[in-house]
Design a protein around this motif. Structure first.
Motif, short mmCIF file in Angstrom:
data_model
loop_
_atom_site.label_atom_id
_atom_site.label_comp_id
_atom_site.label_asym_id
_atom_site.label_seq_id
_atom_site.Cartn_x
_atom_site.Cartn_y
_atom_site.Cartn_z
N GLU A 123 -6.15 0.40 -7.06
CA GLU A 123 -7.43 -1.04 -7.05
C GLU A 123 -6.76 -2.18 -6.74
OE1 GLU A 123 -11.85 -2.24 -8.29
OE2 GLU A 123 -10.44 -0.60 -9.80
N ASN A 124 -5.95 -2.38 -7.93
CA ASN A 124 -5.34 -4.08 -8.15
C ASN A 124 -4.27 -4.22 -6.49
OD1 ASN A 124 -6.50 -4.77 -9.81
ND2 ASN A 124 -5.25 -4.08 -11.33
N ALA A 125 -3.26 -3.15 -6.24
CA ALA A 125 -2.73 -3.22 -5.51
C ALA A 125 -3.32 -3.57 -3.92
CB ALA A 125 -2.13 -1.45 -5.38
N ILE A 129 1.09 -1.35 -0.20
CA ILE A 129 -0.04 -0.15 0.33
C ILE A 129 0.90 1.19 0.13
CG2 ILE A 129 -1.71 1.44 1.62
CD1 ILE A 129 -3.34 -1.60 -0.19
N ASN A 130 2.11 1.76 0.56
CA ASN A 130 2.99 2.17 0.77
C ASN A 130 3.31 2.44 -0.22
OD1 ASN A 130 4.06 4.60 2.74
ND2 ASN A 130 6.15 2.68 2.68
N ALA A 131 3.92 1.34 -0.75
CA ALA A 131 4.68 1.87 -2.25
C ALA A 131 3.58 2.96 -3.44
CB ALA A 131 5.49 0.33 -3.14
N LYS A 132 2.91 1.83 -3.58
CA LYS A 132 1.78 2.59 -4.49
C LYS A 132 1.37 4.18 -3.94
CE LYS A 132 -0.40 1.94 -7.60
NZ LYS A 132 -0.07 2.28 -9.08
N ALA A 184 8.28 -5.62 -7.61
CA ALA A 184 8.01 -3.97 -6.56
C ALA A 184 7.88 -3.49 -8.09
CB ALA A 184 9.53 -4.09 -5.68
N TYR A 185 8.80 -2.99 -9.12
CA TYR A 185 8.11 -3.05 -9.65
C TYR A 185 6.69 -3.19 -10.89
CZ TYR A 185 12.54 -0.52 -10.16
OH TYR A 185 13.61 0.42 -10.02
N SER A 186 6.53 -4.34 -10.53
CA SER A 186 4.79 -4.75 -11.08
C SER A 186 4.35 -4.18 -9.91
CB SER A 186 5.28 -6.29 -11.25
OG SER A 186 4.27 -7.04 -10.21
N ILE A 187 4.07 -4.52 -9.15
CA ILE A 187 3.08 -3.43 -8.26
C ILE A 187 3.22 -1.80 -8.31
CG2 ILE A 187 2.49 -2.94 -5.31
CD1 ILE A 187 1.92 -5.78 -5.74
N ILE A 188 3.80 -1.77 -8.43
CA ILE A 188 3.80 0.05 -8.44
C ILE A 188 3.31 0.19 -10.10
CG2 ILE A 188 5.41 2.04 -9.24
CD1 ILE A 188 7.43 1.18 -7.51
#
Lengths: 196, 196
Positions: free
Chosen positions: B38-40, A48-51, B29-33
């Motif tokens: 909403e997906n994260a 969440i934080n990274a996003k 991590a890059y794919s999360i960003i």
């Protein structure tokens, strides 16, 4: 989401990561369940934080958690290294001797995917080069067809402005074996051979 | 946690998963960003949800989100399949024809790691076998030293009670090549050969 089995839901989440199949996703999910609650919470918070916190640097387009990234804030803008994606900045930063700044294009020119020069951050690069009085632009896009084409395209825009445009050297990798080097790499390595 | 770079923090979280190194963690991590918010958020929720809702079935010890798991709730307790860990239940469930229930030991007897019969769920198995009037117990622990020893130990406890105790067949895997089969597997396969 209430009716889905919590493990299946977590497995589905892990499967959305690049290169993760069912088996691997299941292994990850089981490892989450085995963690203690605090660790699992830290994991979720980190996502969440990274996003929420990670945004693009207004200067170079790299990921940052402030307006201007730490590289743009304090390093020498005489040299700009142009890369395709934020992760390429991380890769280049392993070269400790580079003291310039970066410019992230967020893509390469690719007619097959309908991406032209206006779809990547070329305009922003020209504006920065002008404003920062940059002396050299290093094109560090990938050594593939799109990367080469993009490098050439940008070079043609910058050269008339009297800016030195360079490209990362191509050749055989350190520690690799000749046997496994592909034909194009070997051709480049031969062309650019140097006296010892 | 406020001073750590959000990306580094997320990379550290991914590195805590089994078999994930720095490179892979960075890719995740890059794919999360790159995901939309909403997906994260769904990803983070799935982790918290699994951690909070998943508990052990009071009967078999498998993961479940209710008191009694869906398998124990509706399937035939005449046959109990004994496995080492919850993920083995998931593996066995691929065999659609099995209609019995499971018993998860949560470990195997392993003197080297100081784990004796009282440290795994053997007592609970005996209690269930008695109460459910189970007719057959299939030992599906792994075909390694600890798995074999545990299977033999439990078999010796159950046989005097008149219960049929069986073990999964061992032999060469379907689709594998003889060339790569290990010696012990081949020995077992030869011993148990059948007429065609």
């Amino acid at each position: 989401m209430e009716n889905i089995d919590p493990i299946e839901r977590l497995v589905a989440a892990f499967r959305s990561l690049p290169g993760v199949g069912l088996k691997t996703a299941e292994r990850y999910a089981y490892s989450i369940i085995k963690k203690d609650e605090e660790n699992a919470k830290e994991f979720a918070d980190a996502i969440i934080n990274a996003k929420l916190k990670v945004k693009y640097c207004k200067e170079c387009g790299n990921y940052t958690d402030s307006e201007i990234c730490s590289i743009c804030a304090k390093r020498n803008p005489d040299i700009i290294c142009v890369v395709k994606e934020p992760k390429d900045v991380a890769a280049m930063e392993k070269v400790k001797s580079f003291n310039g700044v970066y410019h992230v294009l967020h893509g390469t020119i690719n007619p097959l995917e309908n991406r032209g020069p206006n779809d990547i951050r070329i305009k922003e690069l020209l504006e920065r080069v002008n404003r920062l009085k940059t002396k050299e632009v290093i094109m560090a896009t990938n050594p593939d067809v799109e990367g080469e084409a993009t490098a050439l395209y940008i070079a043609r825009l910058l050269k008339p402005l009297g800016i030195k445009v360079t490209r990362l050297a191509q050749g055989i990798s350190m520690g690799s074996e000749l046997e496994y080097a592909d034909e194009i790499t070997l051709t480049k390595a031969l062309e650019k051979r140097s006296e010892i």
